[in-house]
Scaffold this motif. Structure first.
Motif, PDB file in Angstrom:
ATOM      1  N   UNK A 114      39.116 -14.177  16.021  1.00  0.00           N
ATOM      2  CA  UNK A 114      38.132 -14.943  15.265  1.00  0.00           C
ATOM      3  C   UNK A 114      37.702 -16.194  16.009  1.00  0.00           C
ATOM      4  N   UNK A 115      36.555 -16.679  15.661  1.00  0.00           N
ATOM      5  CA  UNK A 115      36.152 -18.042  15.993  1.00  0.00           C
ATOM      6  C   UNK A 115      36.711 -18.920  14.877  1.00  0.00           C
ATOM      7  N   UNK A 116      37.418 -19.964  15.246  1.00  0.00           N
ATOM      8  CA  UNK A 116      38.000 -20.838  14.230  1.00  0.00           C
ATOM      9  C   UNK A 116      37.638 -22.281  14.517  1.00  0.00           C
ATOM     10  N   UNK A 117      37.691 -23.089  13.476  1.00  0.00           N
ATOM     11  CA  UNK A 117      37.360 -24.491  13.675  1.00  0.00           C
ATOM     12  C   UNK A 117      37.944 -25.379  12.606  1.00  0.00           C
ATOM     13  N   UNK A 118      37.902 -26.664  12.878  1.00  0.00           N
ATOM     14  CA  UNK A 118      38.272 -27.696  11.906  1.00  0.00           C
ATOM     15  C   UNK A 118      37.032 -28.511  11.579  1.00  0.00           C
ATOM     16  N   UNK A 119      36.855 -28.798  10.303  1.00  0.00           N
ATOM     17  CA  UNK A 119      35.748 -29.598   9.823  1.00  0.00           C
ATOM     18  C   UNK A 119      36.302 -30.684   8.921  1.00  0.00           C
ATOM     19  N   UNK A 120      35.527 -31.738   8.719  1.00  0.00           N
ATOM     20  CA  UNK A 120      35.986 -32.805   7.834  1.00  0.00           C
ATOM     21  C   UNK A 120      34.828 -33.337   7.025  1.00  0.00           C
ATOM     22  N   UNK A 121      35.177 -33.873   5.876  1.00  0.00           N
ATOM     23  CA  UNK A 121      34.173 -34.467   5.006  1.00  0.00           C
ATOM     24  C   UNK A 121      34.750 -35.719   4.374  1.00  0.00           C
ATOM     25  N   UNK A 122      34.115 -36.836   4.652  1.00  0.00           N
ATOM     26  CA  UNK A 122      34.513 -38.109   4.071  1.00  0.00           C
ATOM     27  C   UNK A 122      33.760 -38.306   2.758  1.00  0.00           C
ATOM     28  N   UNK A 123      34.291 -39.119   1.864  1.00  0.00           N
ATOM     29  CA  UNK A 123      33.620 -39.361   0.583  1.00  0.00           C
ATOM     30  C   UNK A 123      32.198 -39.861   0.796  1.00  0.00           C
ATOM     31  N   UNK A 146      36.197 -26.520  17.578  1.00  0.00           N
ATOM     32  CA  UNK A 146      36.226 -25.070  17.425  1.00  0.00           C
ATOM     33  C   UNK A 146      36.992 -24.441  18.585  1.00  0.00           C
ATOM     34  N   UNK A 147      37.425 -23.202  18.360  1.00  0.00           N
ATOM     35  CA  UNK A 147      38.083 -22.435  19.421  1.00  0.00           C
ATOM     36  C   UNK A 147      37.581 -21.007  19.363  1.00  0.00           C
ATOM     37  N   UNK A 148      37.222 -20.473  20.523  1.00  0.00           N
ATOM     38  CA  UNK A 148      36.703 -19.109  20.585  1.00  0.00           C
ATOM     39  C   UNK A 148      37.857 -18.111  20.655  1.00  0.00           C
ATOM     40  N   UNK A 149      37.492 -16.835  20.593  1.00  0.00           N
ATOM     41  CA  UNK A 149      38.508 -15.779  20.727  1.00  0.00           C
ATOM     42  C   UNK A 149      39.246 -15.907  22.050  1.00  0.00           C
ATOM     43  N   UNK A 150      38.541 -16.343  23.064  1.00  0.00           N
ATOM     44  CA  UNK A 150      39.135 -16.469  24.391  1.00  0.00           C
ATOM     45  C   UNK A 150      39.883 -17.785  24.595  1.00  0.00           C
ATOM     46  N   UNK A 151      39.942 -18.599  23.553  1.00  0.00           N
ATOM     47  CA  UNK A 151      40.716 -19.828  23.643  1.00  0.00           C
ATOM     48  C   UNK A 151      39.960 -21.024  24.180  1.00  0.00           C
ATOM     49  N   UNK A 152      38.642 -20.921  24.263  1.00  0.00           N
ATOM     50  CA  UNK A 152      37.848 -22.047  24.740  1.00  0.00           C
ATOM     51  C   UNK A 152      37.596 -23.005  23.580  1.00  0.00           C
ATOM     52  N   UNK A 153      37.910 -24.265  23.818  1.00  0.00           N
ATOM     53  CA  UNK A 153      37.769 -25.263  22.760  1.00  0.00           C
ATOM     54  C   UNK A 153      36.543 -26.141  22.976  1.00  0.00           C
ATOM     55  N   UNK A 154      36.079 -26.694  21.885  1.00  0.00           N
ATOM     56  CA  UNK A 154      34.925 -27.591  21.897  1.00  0.00           C
ATOM     57  C   UNK A 154      35.208 -28.692  20.880  1.00  0.00           C
ATOM     58  N   UNK A 155      34.832 -29.938  21.228  1.00  0.00           N
ATOM     59  CA  UNK A 155      35.139 -31.080  20.367  1.00  0.00           C
ATOM     60  C   UNK A 155      33.896 -31.911  20.087  1.00  0.00           C
ATOM     61  N   UNK A 156      33.870 -32.488  18.910  1.00  0.00           N
ATOM     62  CA  UNK A 156      32.852 -33.486  18.614  1.00  0.00           C
ATOM     63  C   UNK A 156      33.114 -34.714  19.479  1.00  0.00           C
ATOM     64  N   UNK A 157      32.050 -35.406  19.852  1.00  0.00           N
ATOM     65  CA  UNK A 157      32.210 -36.580  20.708  1.00  0.00           C
ATOM     66  C   UNK A 157      33.117 -37.629  20.068  1.00  0.00           C
ATOM     67  N   UNK A 158      33.076 -37.706  18.758  1.00  0.00           N
ATOM     68  CA  UNK A 158      33.842 -38.740  18.057  1.00  0.00           C
ATOM     69  C   UNK A 158      35.352 -38.554  18.159  1.00  0.00           C
ATOM     70  N   UNK A 159      35.800 -37.352  18.547  1.00  0.00           N
ATOM     71  CA  UNK A 159      37.255 -37.098  18.599  1.00  0.00           C
ATOM     72  C   UNK A 159      37.735 -36.714  19.993  1.00  0.00           C
ATOM     73  N   UNK A 160      36.830 -36.592  20.937  1.00  0.00           N
ATOM     74  CA  UNK A 160      37.228 -36.204  22.289  1.00  0.00           C
ATOM     75  C   UNK A 160      38.230 -37.185  22.865  1.00  0.00           C
ATOM     76  N   UNK A 161      39.276 -36.645  23.480  1.00  0.00           N
ATOM     77  CA  UNK A 161      40.306 -37.475  24.070  1.00  0.00           C
ATOM     78  C   UNK A 161      41.368 -37.923  23.088  1.00  0.00           C
ATOM     79  N   UNK A 162      41.131 -37.715  21.799  1.00  0.00           N
ATOM     80  CA  UNK A 162      42.124 -38.119  20.784  1.00  0.00           C
ATOM     81  C   UNK A 162      42.696 -36.919  20.033  1.00  0.00           C
ATOM     82  N   UNK A 163      41.890 -35.915  19.800  1.00  0.00           N
ATOM     83  CA  UNK A 163      42.311 -34.722  19.045  1.00  0.00           C
ATOM     84  C   UNK A 163      42.472 -33.552  19.993  1.00  0.00           C
ATOM     85  N   UNK A 164      43.466 -32.700  19.694  1.00  0.00           N
ATOM     86  CA  UNK A 164      43.685 -31.497  20.498  1.00  0.00           C
ATOM     87  C   UNK A 164      43.880 -30.301  19.579  1.00  0.00           C
ATOM     88  N   UNK A 165      43.094 -29.280  19.820  1.00  0.00           N
ATOM     89  CA  UNK A 165      43.189 -28.041  19.052  1.00  0.00           C
ATOM     90  C   UNK A 165      44.012 -27.037  19.831  1.00  0.00           C
TER      91      UNK A 165
END
Length: 124
Positions: A32-41, A50-69
């Protein structure tokens, strides 16, 4: 039936860390293609990573360098390691999945399955 169950949310001070987990039931996550999303009030839903079937990850600019999937196929679990948390990271975090190859796998993709979410609160 596909089911996604998140855990690991909580309250931390700015600069702290949390690790979110998303266990998938009903299908192998490496198909599957899987991902994490967030919603603030009061705000719209934001794609985090997100992460592809092949394990390639992609990050929003706001979390790059801080979050790891990451993904543990044996446990059928998706993880989101969040470091250097900021108050603006406060939100309900949800994992999502789709397994339609033609749909693509990005923060803008349409996801079919969603978890209930886990709350992350970062205080200053």
């Amino acid at each position: 039936q596909v089911q996604l169950v998140e855990s690991g949310g909580g309250s931390v001070q700015a600069g702290g860390s949390l690790r979110l987990s998303c266990v998938a039931y009903g299908y192998p996550i490496d198909t599957a293609c899987m991902g994490w999303f967030r919603q603030a009030p009061g705000k719209g839903r934001e794609g985090v990573t997100t992460i592809t079937r092949n394990g390639i990850t992609n990050y929003a600019d706001s979390v790059k360098g801080r979050f790891t999937l990451s993904r543990d196929n044996a446990k059928n679990t998706l993880y989101l390691q969040m470091n250097s948390l900021k108050p603006e990271d406060t939100a309900m975090y949800s994992c999502a999945a789709h397994y339609l190859a033609g749909r693509g796998c990005s923060l803008q993709s349409s996801f079919t399955y969603w978890g209930q979410g886990t709350q992350v609160t970062v205080s200053s």
